[in-house]
Write a protein that holds these residues in place. Structure first.
Motif, mmCIF file in Angstrom:
data_model
loop_
_atom_site.group_PDB
_atom_site.id
_atom_site.type_symbol
_atom_site.label_atom_id
_atom_site.label_comp_id
_atom_site.label_asym_id
_atom_site.label_seq_id
_atom_site.Cartn_x
_atom_site.Cartn_y
_atom_site.Cartn_z
ATOM 1 N N GLU A 120 0.809 -1.213 0.000
ATOM 2 C CA GLU A 120 0.000 0.000 0.000
ATOM 3 C C GLU A 120 0.847 1.271 0.000
ATOM 4 O OE1 GLU A 120 -2.680 -0.217 3.272
ATOM 5 O OE2 GLU A 120 -3.292 -2.287 2.833
ATOM 6 N N ARG B 76 2.727 2.031 -6.448
ATOM 7 C CA ARG B 76 2.751 0.866 -5.551
ATOM 8 C C ARG B 76 3.408 -0.321 -6.251
ATOM 9 N NH1 ARG B 76 -3.592 1.138 -4.193
ATOM 10 N NH2 ARG B 76 -3.518 1.127 -6.488
ATOM 11 N N ARG C 58 2.046 -6.356 -4.461
ATOM 12 C CA ARG C 58 0.588 -6.391 -4.536
ATOM 13 C C ARG C 58 0.095 -7.712 -5.138
ATOM 14 N NH1 ARG C 58 -2.223 -2.008 -3.627
ATOM 15 N NH2 ARG C 58 -3.862 -2.502 -5.146
ATOM 16 N N PRO D 236 -10.713 -1.814 -1.328
ATOM 17 C CA PRO D 236 -9.370 -1.270 -1.094
ATOM 18 C C PRO D 236 -9.242 -0.843 0.370
ATOM 19 C CG PRO D 236 -10.378 -0.334 -3.052
ATOM 20 C CD PRO D 236 -11.453 -1.087 -2.337
ATOM 21 N N PRO D 237 -8.023 -0.751 0.877
ATOM 22 C CA PRO D 237 -6.744 -0.832 0.146
ATOM 23 C C PRO D 237 -6.193 -2.240 -0.032
ATOM 24 C CG PRO D 237 -6.333 -0.222 2.419
ATOM 25 C CD PRO D 237 -7.825 -0.319 2.280
ATOM 26 N N SER D 238 -6.938 -3.273 0.391
ATOM 27 C CA SER D 238 -6.436 -4.640 0.215
ATOM 28 C C SER D 238 -6.318 -4.943 -1.275
ATOM 29 C CB SER D 238 -7.393 -5.642 0.871
ATOM 30 O OG SER D 238 -7.494 -5.402 2.259
ATOM 31 N N PRO D 239 -5.152 -5.401 -1.729
ATOM 32 C CA PRO D 239 -4.992 -5.681 -3.155
ATOM 33 C C PRO D 239 -5.667 -6.988 -3.552
ATOM 34 C CG PRO D 239 -2.961 -6.197 -1.982
ATOM 35 C CD PRO D 239 -3.891 -5.591 -0.977
ATOM 36 N N GLU E 263 -7.207 -1.596 -12.321
ATOM 37 C CA GLU E 263 -6.430 -0.371 -12.131
ATOM 38 C C GLU E 263 -5.354 -0.213 -13.201
ATOM 39 O OE1 GLU E 263 -4.949 -1.050 -8.256
ATOM 40 O OE2 GLU E 263 -6.847 -0.617 -7.237
#
Length: 308
Positions: free
Chosen positions: A71, A95, A100, A253-256, A264
C-alpha cells in the motif's frame, strides 16, 4: 511303448506360454500395463502442485518475505518499469506490483478455498438428502437447485454483495452459494445408485438411521468424486473472485486483489502493460493448474472405478 522324442520335449519346455501378454502383466501388477502407466501422476501434475504450493506458501508468509509494503506509494516511481527497487515495476500510484500480486494471492486463495469448502459441505449434504430421499424431500432440494441455476451467476453475486456490502466473508459465502447446485447434482447421481446396493439395503433393514447411513456408508463412497470436483471448482472460484474484483465489488481497497489490479492497470496499459499482465498471468496459471490436477484426479478415479 514309444519313447518320447527328446527334441520335442525340449521345444515344449522352452516354448512361450500361450497366455496373453496383457493377462500376465495384469497378474504381476494387478492392472494391465496401460492402466499401470496411467496411474503415474505425471510431470505436468507435479508442476501444477508445486506452483500452487509455492504460491500458497508465498501468500501465507508474505509479511516475512523481503517485499515492499503493497500500500506504500512511491511518488518518485509512478507507473515505473523494472528496476532494482521494483522488480516488476509500479502501478499508476507508485505501488509495487510484485508485492501487490503476492498479497493479492492471499485474498484470492482464501476466497476460493472458503467458497469451495462451503459449496462442497452444503452441496454434498443436500445431494445425499436428494439421492436418498423420496417424495417432497427430493422435490424441494432439486427445485431449489434449479432456481439457483436459473439465475445468472454473476448477476446474482453482484446483487447479493451489493445488498450486504463487499467483504472477504460476503464474497466467500456468495461464491460458495453459487457452487452448491453443482455439488448437489454431482453427488445426487451416485447416491441414487448406491441407495439400491446391497450394503445400503442391509443397513436400512437393520434399522440404521438416515444420518448415520449417510455418514458411515454413503459419504465415504462419494468423497473421491467430491474432492475431484472441488479441485476444479477451486480454480473457478479464483476466476469468479477476479471478475468481482475487476468490477469493484470484491474485497474493498486498500487490500490488493488480482481483479482490482487488472482493473487499475487499464490506466497505464499502453505504456506499462505489466501492471495488468502480472496478476492476469498468475490468475490464469492458478486456474490452469487446478484444471490439470482435477483432470488427473478424475483419471485416477476412473481407474479405481474400473477395478471394482
Amino acid at each position: 511303448m514309444p519313447v518320447d522324442d527328446p527334441a520335442a520335449a525340449t521345444a515344449t519346455a522352452t516354448a512361450p506360454s500361450a497366455e496373453p501378454a496383457g493377462a500376465r502383466g495384469a497378474d504381476r501388477g494387478g492392472l494391465p500395463p496401460p492402466a499401470r502407466r496411467r496411474r503415474g501422476t505425471g510431470a505436468g501434475t507435479w508442476c501444477a502442485i508445486a506452483f500452487l504450493t509455492l504460491l500458497a506458501v508465498a501468500a501465507l508468509t508474505a509479511p516475512l518475505l523481503p517485499l515492499q509494503d503493497p500500500e506504500r506509494v512511491d511518488t518518485d516511481a509512478l507507473a515505473a518499469g523494472f528496476s532494482s527497487g521494483h522488480w516488476l515495476g509500479t502501478d499508476a500510484l507508485g505501488r509495487d506490483v510484485l508485492a501487490r500480486t503476492v498479497y493479492g494471492a492471499r485474498v484470492s486463495l482464501v476466497v476460493a478455498v472458503g467458497a469451495t469448502a462451503v459449496g462442497a459441505a452444503v452441496g454434498t449434504l443436500l445431494g445425499m438428502i436428494a439421492g436418498l430421499g423420496r417424495g417432497w424431500t427430493q422435490a424441494v432440494v432439486m427445485r431449489a437447485t434449479d432456481v439457483l441455476l436459473a439465475f445468472p451467476a454473476l448477476v446474482l453475486a453482484l446483487a447479493v454483495i451489493g445488498a450486504v456490502g463487499p467483504s472477504t466473508l460476503s464474497v466467500t459465502l456468495v461464491i460458495g452459494l453459487l457452487f452448491v447446485p453443482g455439488f448437489v447434482r454431482v453427488v445426487r447421481a451416485p447416491v441414487m445408485s448406491l441407495s439400491q446396493r446391497e450394503f445400503v439395503l442391509a443397513c436400512r433393514a437393520m434399522g440404521m438411521s438416515t444420518p448415520k447411513l449417510m455418514a458411515r456408508e454413503i459419504l465415504p463412497n462419494v468423497t473421491a468424486i467430491v474432492v475431484t470436483y472441488a479441485v476444479t471448482m477451486f480454480g473457478i472460484g479464483v476466476m469468479v473472485e477476479g471478475a468481482l474484483g475487476f468490477l469493484g465489488v470484491s474485497v474493498p481497497p486498500p487490500s490488493p486483489t488480482w481483479g482490482g489490479m487488472i482493473s487499475e492497470g487499464r490506466q497505464v496499459l499502453a505504456d506499462h502493460p505489466m501492471v495488468s499482465l502480472t496478476p492476469t498471468l498468475v490468475l490464469v496459471l492458478v486456474v490452469l493448474c487446478a484444471n490439470v490436477i482435477g483432470d488427473r484426479l478424475s483419471s485416477l478415479l476412473d481407474i479405481r472405478g474400473a477395478m471394482l
